[in-house]
Write a protein that holds these residues in place. Sequence first.
Motif, PDB file in Angstrom:
ATOM      1  N   ALA A  46      41.659  43.013  27.801  1.00  0.00           N
ATOM      2  CA  ALA A  46      40.872  42.732  29.007  1.00  0.00           C
ATOM      3  C   ALA A  46      41.660  41.855  29.973  1.00  0.00           C
ATOM      4  O   ALA A  46      41.666  42.094  31.185  1.00  0.00           O
ATOM      5  CB  ALA A  46      39.561  42.052  28.629  1.00  0.00           C
ATOM      6  N   LYS A  47      42.338  40.861  29.441  1.00  0.00           N
ATOM      7  CA  LYS A  47      43.186  39.998  30.274  1.00  0.00           C
ATOM      8  C   LYS A  47      44.310  40.818  30.905  1.00  0.00           C
ATOM      9  O   LYS A  47      44.627  40.668  32.082  1.00  0.00           O
ATOM     10  CB  LYS A  47      43.763  38.851  29.452  1.00  0.00           C
ATOM     11  N   ALA A  48      44.887  41.699  30.113  1.00  0.00           N
ATOM     12  CA  ALA A  48      45.971  42.545  30.617  1.00  0.00           C
ATOM     13  C   ALA A  48      45.471  43.442  31.747  1.00  0.00           C
ATOM     14  O   ALA A  48      46.136  43.575  32.785  1.00  0.00           O
ATOM     15  CB  ALA A  48      46.556  43.395  29.491  1.00  0.00           C
ATOM     16  N   ALA A  49      44.313  44.049  31.555  1.00  0.00           N
ATOM     17  CA  ALA A  49      43.772  44.931  32.597  1.00  0.00           C
ATOM     18  C   ALA A  49      43.506  44.155  33.875  1.00  0.00           C
ATOM     19  O   ALA A  49      43.805  44.628  34.981  1.00  0.00           O
ATOM     20  CB  ALA A  49      42.484  45.592  32.106  1.00  0.00           C
ATOM     21  N   GLU A  50      42.982  42.950  33.737  1.00  0.00           N
ATOM     22  CA  GLU A  50      42.722  42.123  34.920  1.00  0.00           C
ATOM     23  C   GLU A  50      44.022  41.710  35.605  1.00  0.00           C
ATOM     24  O   GLU A  50      44.142  41.801  36.830  1.00  0.00           O
ATOM     25  CB  GLU A  50      41.933  40.877  34.509  1.00  0.00           C
ATOM     26  N   ASP A  51      44.998  41.277  34.812  1.00  0.00           N
ATOM     27  CA  ASP A  51      46.286  40.850  35.388  1.00  0.00           C
ATOM     28  C   ASP A  51      47.011  41.996  36.071  1.00  0.00           C
ATOM     29  O   ASP A  51      47.638  41.812  37.112  1.00  0.00           O
ATOM     30  CB  ASP A  51      47.185  40.265  34.293  1.00  0.00           C
ATOM     31  N   VAL A  52      46.938  43.180  35.475  1.00  0.00           N
ATOM     32  CA  VAL A  52      47.643  44.340  36.032  1.00  0.00           C
ATOM     33  C   VAL A  52      46.976  44.820  37.317  1.00  0.00           C
ATOM     34  O   VAL A  52      47.649  45.185  38.287  1.00  0.00           O
ATOM     35  CB  VAL A  52      47.728  45.474  34.980  1.00  0.00           C
ATOM     36  N   SER A  53      45.651  44.788  37.352  1.00  0.00           N
ATOM     37  CA  SER A  53      44.956  45.316  38.528  1.00  0.00           C
ATOM     38  C   SER A  53      44.847  44.311  39.673  1.00  0.00           C
ATOM     39  O   SER A  53      44.595  44.704  40.811  1.00  0.00           O
ATOM     40  CB  SER A  53      43.561  45.797  38.134  1.00  0.00           C
ATOM     41  N   LYS A  54      45.037  43.039  39.390  1.00  0.00           N
ATOM     42  CA  LYS A  54      44.848  42.003  40.407  1.00  0.00           C
ATOM     43  C   LYS A  54      45.742  42.183  41.637  1.00  0.00           C
ATOM     44  O   LYS A  54      45.241  42.147  42.764  1.00  0.00           O
ATOM     45  CB  LYS A  54      45.066  40.619  39.802  1.00  0.00           C
ATOM     46  N   PRO A  55      47.061  42.398  41.501  1.00  0.00           N
ATOM     47  CA  PRO A  55      47.905  42.543  42.710  1.00  0.00           C
ATOM     48  C   PRO A  55      47.528  43.749  43.563  1.00  0.00           C
ATOM     49  O   PRO A  55      47.463  43.651  44.793  1.00  0.00           O
ATOM     50  CB  PRO A  55      49.326  42.690  42.158  1.00  0.00           C
ATOM     51  N   ILE A  56      47.249  44.872  42.925  1.00  0.00           N
ATOM     52  CA  ILE A  56      46.892  46.072  43.679  1.00  0.00           C
ATOM     53  C   ILE A  56      45.534  45.884  44.336  1.00  0.00           C
ATOM     54  O   ILE A  56      45.337  46.245  45.499  1.00  0.00           O
ATOM     55  CB  ILE A  56      46.881  47.315  42.752  1.00  0.00           C
ATOM     56  N   LYS A  57      44.597  45.296  43.598  1.00  0.00           N
ATOM     57  CA  LYS A  57      43.254  45.060  44.140  1.00  0.00           C
ATOM     58  C   LYS A  57      43.317  44.161  45.371  1.00  0.00           C
ATOM     59  O   LYS A  57      42.696  44.468  46.394  1.00  0.00           O
ATOM     60  CB  LYS A  57      42.370  44.426  43.068  1.00  0.00           C
ATOM     61  N   SER A  58      44.082  43.085  45.299  1.00  0.00           N
ATOM     62  CA  SER A  58      44.168  42.183  46.451  1.00  0.00           C
ATOM     63  C   SER A  58      44.873  42.846  47.624  1.00  0.00           C
ATOM     64  O   SER A  58      44.498  42.642  48.779  1.00  0.00           O
ATOM     65  CB  SER A  58      44.857  40.871  46.067  1.00  0.00           C
ATOM     66  N   ALA A  59      45.877  43.678  47.351  1.00  0.00           N
ATOM     67  CA  ALA A  59      46.569  44.383  48.432  1.00  0.00           C
ATOM     68  C   ALA A  59      45.638  45.372  49.123  1.00  0.00           C
ATOM     69  O   ALA A  59      45.635  45.494  50.350  1.00  0.00           O
ATOM     70  CB  ALA A  59      47.805  45.108  47.891  1.00  0.00           C
ATOM     71  N   VAL A  60      44.820  46.070  48.338  1.00  0.00           N
ATOM     72  CA  VAL A  60      43.878  47.032  48.919  1.00  0.00           C
ATOM     73  C   VAL A  60      42.816  46.305  49.736  1.00  0.00           C
ATOM     74  O   VAL A  60      42.480  46.724  50.849  1.00  0.00           O
ATOM     75  CB  VAL A  60      43.235  47.906  47.815  1.00  0.00           C
TER      76      VAL A  60
END
Length: 149
Positions: free
Chosen positions: A125-139
Amino acid sequence: MTKTKTAETVEFPTFDASKAADSVRNFAEKGIEQSKEAYTKLKAGTEEAQKAFESTYEAVRSNSSDLSLKAISALRANAEAGFNHLEALVGARSLSEVVELQTSFLRQRFEDAVAQAKDFQSVAAKAAEDVSKPIKSAVEKSFKTGKAA
């Protein structure tokens, strides 16, 4: 009695070439300015996307390492528990002691498996959050910028 018009009485509109040249120049300058603005926005967006992908890659690398270490730790713990159980079985003096050791071992293995699954789940769960965070903030930033424009 009809009047006939001659070329001297008909007025033709005059064409002022300097006004037309000014209009064309203004149009071209506006086009160039808009193109420069579009290029600047595109370049900034591309640079932000590149940073987001680099951050995502780093997060994937780091988190996959964490998951691998968790898996190795779980395998080591399971192997040690198995060897310890075999040693205990070899030292058993009766069938009832073997059954008791086996029951205890299976119960402990089940409890350990549940604990290991929870560990993996939290790390994943931490990995999924860490991986998606940069793309999510860019979008999100892209949408905010798009709405502002």
